[in-house]
Design a protein around this motif. Structure first.
Motif, short mmCIF file in Angstrom:
data_model
loop_
_atom_site.label_atom_id
_atom_site.label_comp_id
_atom_site.label_asym_id
_atom_site.label_seq_id
_atom_site.Cartn_x
_atom_site.Cartn_y
_atom_site.Cartn_z
N ILE A 166 59.53 10.54 68.00
CA ILE A 166 60.84 10.07 67.54
C ILE A 166 61.50 9.18 68.60
O ILE A 166 62.05 8.11 68.29
CB ILE A 166 61.76 11.27 67.20
N SER A 167 61.42 9.60 69.86
CA SER A 167 62.07 8.85 70.94
C SER A 167 61.46 7.46 71.10
O SER A 167 62.15 6.51 71.52
CB SER A 167 61.95 9.62 72.25
N GLY A 168 60.19 7.32 70.77
CA GLY A 168 59.54 6.03 70.88
C GLY A 168 59.74 5.13 69.67
O GLY A 168 59.15 4.06 69.59
N SER A 169 60.58 5.57 68.72
CA SER A 169 60.82 4.81 67.49
C SER A 169 62.23 4.23 67.49
O SER A 169 63.17 4.85 67.99
CB SER A 169 60.63 5.72 66.27
N SER A 170 62.37 3.08 66.89
CA SER A 170 63.69 2.43 66.82
C SER A 170 64.44 2.84 65.56
O SER A 170 65.66 2.73 65.51
CB SER A 170 63.53 0.91 66.84
N LYS A 171 63.72 3.32 64.54
CA LYS A 171 64.36 3.73 63.29
C LYS A 171 63.53 4.83 62.64
O LYS A 171 62.29 4.82 62.69
CB LYS A 171 64.51 2.54 62.36
N LEU A 172 64.21 5.79 62.03
CA LEU A 172 63.55 6.90 61.35
C LEU A 172 63.82 6.83 59.85
O LEU A 172 64.91 6.47 59.41
CB LEU A 172 64.06 8.25 61.87
N PHE A 173 62.81 7.19 59.09
CA PHE A 173 62.95 7.36 57.65
C PHE A 173 62.44 8.75 57.30
O PHE A 173 61.39 9.18 57.81
CB PHE A 173 62.14 6.30 56.90
N HIS A 174 63.19 9.45 56.44
CA HIS A 174 62.72 10.78 56.05
C HIS A 174 63.08 11.06 54.60
O HIS A 174 63.89 10.36 54.00
CB HIS A 174 63.26 11.87 56.99
N ASN A 175 62.43 12.06 54.05
CA ASN A 175 62.68 12.44 52.67
C ASN A 175 63.86 13.41 52.64
O ASN A 175 63.73 14.59 53.00
CB ASN A 175 61.42 13.12 52.09
N ILE A 176 65.00 12.91 52.22
CA ILE A 176 66.20 13.75 52.26
C ILE A 176 66.12 14.91 51.27
O ILE A 176 66.84 15.90 51.40
CB ILE A 176 67.48 12.93 52.02
N GLN A 177 65.26 14.79 50.25
CA GLN A 177 65.14 15.85 49.26
C GLN A 177 64.48 17.10 49.83
O GLN A 177 64.72 18.20 49.36
CB GLN A 177 64.34 15.36 48.04
N THR A 178 63.63 16.94 50.82
CA THR A 178 62.92 18.09 51.39
C THR A 178 63.19 18.25 52.88
O THR A 178 62.45 18.95 53.58
CB THR A 178 61.40 17.94 51.18
N ALA A 179 64.22 17.58 53.38
CA ALA A 179 64.53 17.64 54.80
C ALA A 179 64.65 19.09 55.27
O ALA A 179 65.24 19.94 54.59
CB ALA A 179 65.84 16.90 55.07
N THR A 180 64.09 19.38 56.42
CA THR A 180 64.04 20.75 56.93
C THR A 180 64.57 20.83 58.35
O THR A 180 64.38 19.89 59.15
CB THR A 180 62.60 21.29 56.89
N PRO A 181 65.22 21.93 58.71
CA PRO A 181 65.71 22.10 60.09
C PRO A 181 64.60 22.04 61.13
O PRO A 181 64.88 21.79 62.31
CB PRO A 181 66.36 23.48 60.05
N ALA A 182 63.35 22.25 60.71
CA ALA A 182 62.23 22.23 61.67
C ALA A 182 62.23 20.94 62.48
O ALA A 182 61.88 20.95 63.66
CB ALA A 182 60.90 22.39 60.93
N TYR A 183 62.62 19.82 61.87
CA TYR A 183 62.70 18.58 62.64
C TYR A 183 64.13 18.04 62.73
O TYR A 183 64.45 17.32 63.68
CB TYR A 183 61.78 17.51 62.05
N MET A 184 64.99 18.40 61.79
CA MET A 184 66.36 17.85 61.83
C MET A 184 67.17 18.42 62.99
O MET A 184 68.12 17.79 63.45
CB MET A 184 67.07 18.14 60.50
N LYS A 185 66.81 19.61 63.47
CA LYS A 185 67.54 20.21 64.59
C LYS A 185 67.04 19.73 65.95
O LYS A 185 67.63 20.06 66.98
CB LYS A 185 67.45 21.73 64.51
N LEU A 186 65.96 18.97 65.94
CA LEU A 186 65.46 18.44 67.21
C LEU A 186 66.49 17.49 67.81
O LEU A 186 67.09 16.68 67.11
CB LEU A 186 64.14 17.71 66.99
N GLU A 187 66.66 17.57 69.12
CA GLU A 187 67.64 16.73 69.79
C GLU A 187 67.34 15.25 69.58
O GLU A 187 68.24 14.43 69.38
CB GLU A 187 67.65 17.05 71.28
#
Length: 417
Positions: A166-187
């Motif tokens: 994630i840190s090496g990326s300039s923009k993130l895209f994710h599926n908001i329908q199945t978004a999970t805290p497993a990655y959303m809580k990452l700093e």
């Protein structure tokens, strides 16, 4: 492998070895979903899911990467398990985007797609208790061997590996329908979100899914054929059993007997006035003699759904008023089907249906004028919608977009008054 230990000489298949006999059937690894080795009646060699080859899945990933901006990363989580009670889950259905990219039909995973990493899958680790009760599931080996991921790790390693990606990326895209805290809580994710660098991936996945490949079209035709055959048999069944619930049971039985895994949605079986309730789902009434019944149904075949609606009199004959209305809708349907061609939009087809029905309903005497407000009180629905891996597929694609070869849609003209 099956081993039987019995006293004396045991015969099992073609081998007899004293006290021990062995099954010589080909051994395969159960990954929690059909494979060509475990289900040769469903999948051909080289297919990840029935009808869709590994080459097609890899091409989908390549096309998605071509759409993503440079130095961006896509994170697509699997659908969660939903519970009916504290211990009884609902039948699992995979999220369409996750299935479209990975082919994995199981819960718990997180797929990451990037220009540098390719497809990286984080897979849940099998719990012995769950395996005992629910069977094996796909892990890291299945991600690499069956789903053809470029990299794969246990889900427990996600918090160690994904932050650097994630840190090496300039923009993130994710599926908001199945978004999970497993990655959303990452700093690292929250930092990107605070900088407004996180977007919904569906703007790209829907664009890809909108146009079906020949393999997808074949599955959709088979799904529609199953639903049509089932509905014809249900129509013939309706005179003897004019009950909404029985007709709902009949269509589900006929679809599953022809290979469908599930219904695309809860069947709408509305007799009489119940037919005017757009998403009627109770299906608990007896259909009165002389009333019409409307059935809005669809089935799912290997991830692709059908959707069709029919209205008929279970008693066997239309009244004169019913027949007049039926003929109007039938003619409107035929003309709208003729308009379904490249260059035309769903909006244009819908507007044509409104013009025809407004005039026809006025001629019949149901509408006094041709104003849109009175018509839309009778029919607030659209003529149709896109169809594919979801019933209302590719919801981010506008109904004003001109149709292209490979686009599929459902025409809901029978839902009209």
């Amino acid at each position: 492998m099956i081993i039987h230990l019995v006293p004396g000489i045991c015969k099992f298949r073609s081998q007899v070895l004293g006290f021990r006999s062995y099954c010589t059937d080909k051994v395969f690894v159960d990954i929690g979903q059909p494979t060509p080795a475990s289900h040769p009646q469903l999948l051909k060699d080289g297919e990840i899911t029935p009808g869709i080859s590994s080459e097609e899945y890899i091409l989908r990933r390549k096309k998605l990467l071509e759409l993503l901006p440079d130095k961006s990363l896509a994170i697509i989580a699997a659908a969660p398990v939903k519970m009916m009670t504290d211990v009884v889950p609902y039948t699992f259905r995979q999220d369409a985007d996750y299935s479209y990219i990975t082919g994995c039909q199981q819960a718990g995973g997180v797929a990451v797609l990037g220009h540098d990493c390719g497809l990286c899958m984080f897979m849940p680790e099998a719990d012995p208790y769950d395996v005992t009760w629910q069977g094996p599931t796909a892990g890291v080996d299945a991600a690499l061997d069956a789903f053809k991921a470029d990299k794969a790790y246990p889900l427990s390693k996600l918090h160690e590996i994904l932050p650097d990606m994630i840190s090496g990326s300039s923009k993130l895209f994710h599926n908001i329908q199945t978004a999970t805290p497993a990655y959303m809580k990452l700093e690292a994710f929250q930092k990107q979100a605070s900088c407004n660098n996180v977007r919904d991936i569906s703007v790209y996945t829907h664009q890809l899914r909108w146009i079906k490949s020949p393999a997808e079209l074949k599955l959709m035709k088979e799904s529609a054929s199953i639903a049509c055959q089932g509905l014809l048999l249900t129509m013939m069944h309706s005179k003897t059993y004019p009950f909404e619930g029985m007709l709902a049971a009949k269509i589900e039985y006929e679809c599953k007997m022809r290979g469908a895994q599930r219904m695309g949605f809860n069947p709408v079986v509305g007799g009489g006035n119940n037919a005017s309730i757009i998403h009627y789902s109770r299906n608990d009434q007896k259909i009165k003699h002389g009333d019409l019944v409307l059935m809005d149904i669809g089935c799912e075949l290997h991830g692709y759904v059908s959707d069709l609606t029919r209205t008929w009199p279970p008693c066997g004959s239309f009244s004169s008023a019913q027949e007049e209305l039926y003929e109007l809708i039938l003619e409107t349907s035929k003309q709208c089907i003729e308009l379904c061609k490249p260059g035309t939009s769903i909006r244009q087809i819908h507007n044509h249906s409104v013009d025809m029905l407004q005039k026809g309903l006025k001629d019949i005497g149901i509408l006094r004028g041709v104003g849109s407000s009175s018509y839309h009180k009778l029919n607030p629905t659209s003529i149709g919608h896109y169809l594919g891996m979801d019933v209302h597929d590719c919801s981010t694609i506008s109904y004003d977009r001109p149709l292209k070869p490979g686009v599929t849609l459902a025409q809901d003209i029978s839902r009209n008054p």
